[in-house]
Design a protein around this motif. Structure first.
Motif, PDB file in Angstrom:
ATOM      1  N   LEU A 328       0.823  -1.216   0.000  1.00 12.17           N
ATOM      2  CA  LEU A 328       0.000   0.000   0.000  1.00 12.17           C
ATOM      3  C   LEU A 328       0.850   1.256   0.000  1.00 12.17           C
ATOM      4  CD1 LEU A 328      -2.797  -1.032   2.543  1.00 12.17           C
ATOM      5  CD2 LEU A 328      -2.824  -1.169   0.047  1.00 12.17           C
ATOM      6  N   LEU A 329       2.128   1.097   0.369  1.00 12.30           N
ATOM      7  CA  LEU A 329       3.032   2.247   0.377  1.00 12.30           C
ATOM      8  C   LEU A 329       3.709   2.436  -0.969  1.00 12.30           C
ATOM      9  CD1 LEU A 329       4.701   1.642   3.863  1.00 12.30           C
ATOM     10  CD2 LEU A 329       2.743   3.107   3.305  1.00 12.30           C
ATOM     11  N   GLY A 330       3.407   1.533  -1.932  1.00 12.08           N
ATOM     12  CA  GLY A 330       3.977   1.661  -3.261  1.00 12.08           C
ATOM     13  C   GLY A 330       5.258   0.892  -3.473  1.00 12.08           C
ATOM     14  N   ALA A 331       5.762   0.227  -2.437  1.00  9.19           N
ATOM     15  CA  ALA A 331       6.998  -0.542  -2.580  1.00  9.19           C
ATOM     16  C   ALA A 331       6.710  -1.887  -3.247  1.00  9.19           C
ATOM     17  CB  ALA A 331       7.650  -0.749  -1.211  1.00  9.19           C
ATOM     18  N   SER A 332       7.784  -2.512  -3.736  1.00  3.64           N
ATOM     19  CA  SER A 332       7.674  -3.807  -4.385  1.00  3.64           C
ATOM     20  C   SER A 332       8.469  -4.822  -3.568  1.00  3.64           C
ATOM     21  CB  SER A 332       8.214  -3.746  -5.813  1.00  3.64           C
ATOM     22  OG  SER A 332       8.239  -5.045  -6.395  1.00  3.64           O
ATOM     23  N   ILE A 333       7.852  -5.997  -3.356  1.00  2.55           N
ATOM     24  CA  ILE A 333       8.530  -7.069  -2.622  1.00  2.55           C
ATOM     25  C   ILE A 333       8.392  -8.360  -3.415  1.00  2.55           C
ATOM     26  CG2 ILE A 333       8.120  -5.998  -0.369  1.00  2.55           C
ATOM     27  CD1 ILE A 333       5.886  -8.045   0.068  1.00  2.55           C
ATOM     28  N   THR A 334       9.336  -9.274  -3.160  1.00  2.00           N
ATOM     29  CA  THR A 334       9.254 -10.620  -3.719  1.00  2.00           C
ATOM     30  C   THR A 334       8.647 -11.521  -2.651  1.00  2.00           C
ATOM     31  OG1 THR A 334      11.214 -10.229  -5.058  1.00  2.00           O
ATOM     32  CG2 THR A 334      10.520 -12.519  -4.772  1.00  2.00           C
ATOM     33  N   ALA A 335       7.566 -12.213  -3.000  1.00  2.00           N
ATOM     34  CA  ALA A 335       6.836 -13.013  -2.012  1.00  2.00           C
ATOM     35  C   ALA A 335       6.730 -14.459  -2.484  1.00  2.00           C
ATOM     36  CB  ALA A 335       5.443 -12.441  -1.771  1.00  2.00           C
ATOM     37  N   MET A 355      -0.819 -18.397   2.923  1.00  2.00           N
ATOM     38  CA  MET A 355       0.272 -17.796   3.687  1.00  2.00           C
ATOM     39  C   MET A 355       1.241 -17.176   2.701  1.00  2.00           C
ATOM     40  SD  MET A 355       2.864 -19.685   6.360  1.00  2.00           S
ATOM     41  CE  MET A 355       3.627 -20.641   5.049  1.00  2.00           C
ATOM     42  N   ILE A 356       1.713 -15.990   3.024  1.00  2.00           N
ATOM     43  CA  ILE A 356       2.649 -15.263   2.176  1.00  2.00           C
ATOM     44  C   ILE A 356       3.881 -14.936   2.990  1.00  2.00           C
ATOM     45  CG2 ILE A 356       3.055 -13.117   0.936  1.00  2.00           C
ATOM     46  CD1 ILE A 356       0.237 -13.142   0.001  1.00  2.00           C
TER      47      ILE A 356
END
Length: 880
Positions: A328-335, A355-356
């Motif tokens: 929601l903050l605009g960041a990108s993560i690998t999940a 689950m993530i």
């Protein structure tokens, strides 16, 4: 529930009581009527029979006038309603009802007759007129004169029956009321525990397990039910407590899980999420996520949504599905997503539970690991040393470029196969590999001769150390080619030996001249006595011989010591007693070191065994002794020569504290050899360089600087270490530490006289030295053998060819002109493959001896030899 049960049971009891009462009343009424009818029938039967008897005479005489009077009189009785009399043709002759006179009387139907016990009498009921009709024949003997029919009234009987019915109904109703009241009371008493049980079960169903169960002492089933309910309540309470604890526990796990956990609807709308998921996607609270779509709001690549649905449709779940997510903050993560759908009975997805895990850091670490792995692999591949790793089954898992180049086997051909199959020379190390697999202790093997690449032989240092990682075990093998280094070390060691020999040459020459003086002096005395006296007394002759024998023994010992110092041979690690090595070195030192140096030796009471090469050990001790002697003599420019050379030997335990001060030490028992002097000493600034090659504190031209370097190298190869403490003007102390060998050395038996058996047969002696040839012939003949002699190998072969059937053994010299000992032996083998040969040579440590022995020579006898050694050796060869 208890109300329905109680009143339903009461209703059943009432109905049952009513039916039972009705049945009793009906049965009683029927039984009363049957009894009344029976009595009336018997009464009417009696009247009828009596009447038939009274009227029989009148009918027989056909006097019909008295019949009507009899009927009128008889009908007046209270118990008779009417009477009729007929003739045999059933015509009415007299009747209470005058209107029936002259009419035809109806016959009775047999089916309507009641059983009265007589066949010709018929009693039947006329319910319409409430009368009993009894018809009987009027007979005189077998003659039927007519019939009489009597009508008896039933009103009184029926009235009495009605009274009985009314009273029965009343009594039955009262009984029913009593039964209802009693049943209500009993049902209330019986259902009261049940009501309490119901209340208890309702309390239990509401979660209140602290209930007071009723006591049903009079009903066994209820008592058992109470016990079962009590047990059930306890079990349910315990299960409820466990469920609550479990729910609390899993709620805590849900809330405290470090992985994000979510529940989403069929379309992907988030319904629930734990704090980890909330924090992972950048939300501050759960309400910020409720209503958001997992697939459209958080999946960066929308193609992943369809791929996710396709994957989850086939196996019914997905695990470790990697994707890029946006927060929601605009960041990108690998999940990493693991999810399974919950379906209804129709198979439609209701919710998604999953689950993530945020694996952004892990992916970065994996990339770094891959980079480091490639980096380490480049290092391994670039290493000049052969590096091979094997698993628990000795199957190769790593094979670097150096191994492929050295052994001419590519990595693809080696990996996956057992190392013994790829490199057969590893067969002899199978035992060491097994020990490392079991004990996980590293092993270093120095100067191993290994053949490879079509038979080419090299010298290698072999290091084996265990690999333990991720539950798997294996061994890493490193081969370092030291062939060239070993050759240079051998050259340096030989140079140093020659230096030692040069140092000792003066003393040895002096001692050897003394030995020769003793021999020559005794010989001249013997010659003089024979010339002047003509004979030598036995006592004097024995004395001369003993002195010469002692001198020659000393000469043999000196020659052996010189050869020990100067020979070049392979390292042979065997059990060595340090006490014996010190004793051998001190014999040399007694004859070579300046007499101003006093030598003190302090050996151990028991054998001090180490695993080493005897020559190297003696070289270490000799070098240290020579350095100590020089420090007390030659290196003192103007000071007086002399001092004390102290050699001590002691067993010590190497502890962890000791290792901290001596990093090269191995924990366990070791022998400490101490060589001390009170010479010039070494400056503290030079102690660190004292073991460097070519470094020396002696004047230029008086030392090569190789002695201590060789000492350090030898001690290190044997798994030990060396320590030095020195002060200028006070002296130096060298301490050599070597691991204890836990195995006793087999001591040679001494002092036991061995008898020589008389010899039989012909022995061929082949030697180019005339003196030794004559001595050998005389010794063998003295023992009892017949001897043939040859001065070279060719002559010896020819003699053997001519006398092979007589010759039982051959004494063969190794070094001869025309034909060497090896060539002569091969020719002898061609003549007789079973030829018995005793090889003899003055070279005790020579590779040529090993070569000839491997060809099949029976035994080797070093020169010089005496009668006893030659006789025993020849006897052993012939007996083989």
């Amino acid at each position: 529930m208890s109300f329905r049960f109680r009143y339903l049971l009461l209703f059943y009891i009432s109905v049952l009581t009513f039916l039972l009462t009705a049945a009793i009343i009906g049965l009683y009424t029927v039984r009363f009527q049957e009894h009344a009818i029976k009595d009336l029938t018997e009464y009417g039967q009696t009247i009828t029979v009596n009447t038939s008897y009274s009227l029989a005479d009148d009918l027989f005489e056909e006097n019909y006038a008295p019949l009507q009077e009899f009927v009128q009189e008889f009908s007046s009785r209270l118990q008779v309603s009417a009477i009729e009399i007929s003739d045999p043709q059933w015509n009415t002759l007299a009747a209470s009802d005058i209107a029936k006179l002259g009419s035809h009387m109806d016959k009775d139907k047999v089916a309507d007759c009641l059983p009265v016990g007589q066949e010709n009498i018929c009693a039947r009921l006329n319910n319409d007129r409430e009368q009993m009709v009894i018809t009987a024949p009027i007979m005189i003997e077998d003659l039927e004169l007519g019939q009489v029919r009597v009508y008896l009234p039933m009103q009184k009987m029926l009235a009495h029956a009605a009274v009985v019915q009314r009273e029965g109904i009343l009594i039955g109703f009262l009984c029913w009321l009593l039964a209802v009241a009693l049943g209500f009371y009993v049902m209330d008493r019986l259902t009261k525990p049940v009501r309490k049980f119901v209340e208890a079960t309702e309390s239990i169903s509401r979660g209140d397990f602290n209930v007071d169960l009723p006591k049903a002492k009079w009903v066994l089933e209820l008592e058992r039910f109470a016990q079962a309910l009590r047990v059930m309540a306890g079990a349910i309470a315990s299960r409820e407590q466990e469920l609550r604890q479990s729910e609390t526990k899993f709620r805590h796990l849900f809330e405290r899980a470090i992985e994000g956990i979510f529940v989403a609807g069929e379309g992907g709308l988030i319904m629930d999420a734990n704090p980890a998921f909330i924090a992972m996607v950048g939300a501050s609270q759960k309400e910020d996520l409720l209503g958001r779509n997992l697939f459209t709001d958080f999946f960066i690549e929308q193609s992943k949504v369809q791929e996710f649905h396709d994957q989850i449709a086939t196996p019914g779940f997905v695990t470790s599905y990697e994707l890029e997510m946006k927060t929601l903050l605009g960041a990108s993560i690998t999940a990493s997503l693991s999810c399974h759908p919950v379906r209804n009975e129709e198979g439609t997805v209701v919710v998604y539970e999953g689950m993530i895990r945020n694996i952004t850091a892990r992916k970065g670490a994996e990339q770094e690991i891959i980079r480091m792995r490639n980096y380490l692999n480049n290092i391994i591949e670039s290493m000049p040393s052969v590096l091979v790793t094997v698993d628990e089954e000795d199957v190769i898992s790593q094979w670097n470029s150096a191994a492929a180049q050295l052994l001419s086997i590519s990595t693809a051909q080696a990996v996956g196969k057992k190392i013994q199959d790829v490199t057969p020379f590893f067969d002899k190390y199978s035992h060491q590999l097994a020990e490392i697999h079991q004990g996980h202790e590293p092993l270093e093997l120095h100067r191993e001769r290994i053949s490879h690449d079509g038979g080419r032989e090299g010298i290698y240092n072999l290091t084996l150390f265990p690999l333990v990682a991720n539950g798997s075990h294996g061994i890493a093998i490193r081969l370092d080619d030291i062939t060239e280094l070993d050759s240079k070390e051998q050259q340096l060691r030989q140079v140093q030996k020659m230096e030692s020999v040069g140092t000792l040459a003066g003393g040895l020459a002096h001692d050897f001249n003394n030995i020769l003086g003793g021999v020559l002096g005794n010989l001249s005395l013997m010659e003089n006595r024979l010339k002047n006296d003509g004979e030598i007394p036995m006592v004097s002759l024995q004395g001369y011989l003993e002195r010469m024998t002692s001198a020659t023994d000393r000469a043999v010992d000196l020659v052996r010591q010189l050869m020990t110092l100067s020979r070049r041979q392979d390292i042979d690690l065997v059990p060595v007693d340090l006490n014996l090595s010190i004793k051998h070195v001190l014999k040399i030192c007694d004859n070579t070191i300046d007499k101003s140096v006093k030598i003190i030796s302090r050996p151990t009471a028991t054998a001090a065994n180490v695993l080493a090469d005897p020559t190297q050990i003696e070289q270490v001790i000799l070098n240290l002794c020579i350095n100590a002697a020089h420090a007390m003599t030659e290196m003192r420019k103007e000071a007086q020569w002399g001092g004390i050379l102290d050699l001590g030997l002691k067993q010590i335990m190497v502890t962890k504290n000791f290792q901290k001060a001596h990093p090269g030490a191995r924990e366990g028992l070791c022998w400490r050899l101490t060589v001390s002097d009170n010479g010039v000493g070494v400056q503290s600034s030079l102690i660190d360089k004292i073991f460097d090659p070519f470094f020396t504190t002696k004047e230029k031209g008086k030392g090569t600087g190789l002695g201590l370097a060789m000492v350090y190298n030898i001690v290190t190869q044997l798994g030990g270490f060396i320590d030095l403490y020195s002060e200028v003007g006070i002296g130096s102390t060298f301490k050599v530490y070597l691991p204890v060998l836990n195995r006793e050395v087999q001591a040679a038996e001494t002092g036991t006289a061995v008898s020589i058996k008389p010899g039989k047969g012909v022995v061929l002696v082949i030697d180019d030295d005339d003196l030794l040839l004559d001595v050998s012939r005389d010794i063998l003949q003295a023992i009892g053998y017949r001897v043939m002699t040859a001065k070279d190998g060719l002559e010896g072969v020819e003699l053997y060819q001519q006398n092979k059937d007589l010759i039982v053994a051959v004494l063969l010299d190794m070094v001869m002109p025309v034909m060497s000992g090896k060539e002569a032996y091969l020719e002898l083998k061609k003549i007789n493959n079973e030829v018995k040969v005793l090889l003899s040579s003055g070279f005790c440590q020579d590779h040529r001896i090993d070569e000839i022995m491997q060809l099949g020579v029976n035994k080797f006898l070093p020169k010089p030899y005496n009668m006893e050694s030659l006789g025993l050796a020849m006897q052993e060869v012939i007996d083989q």
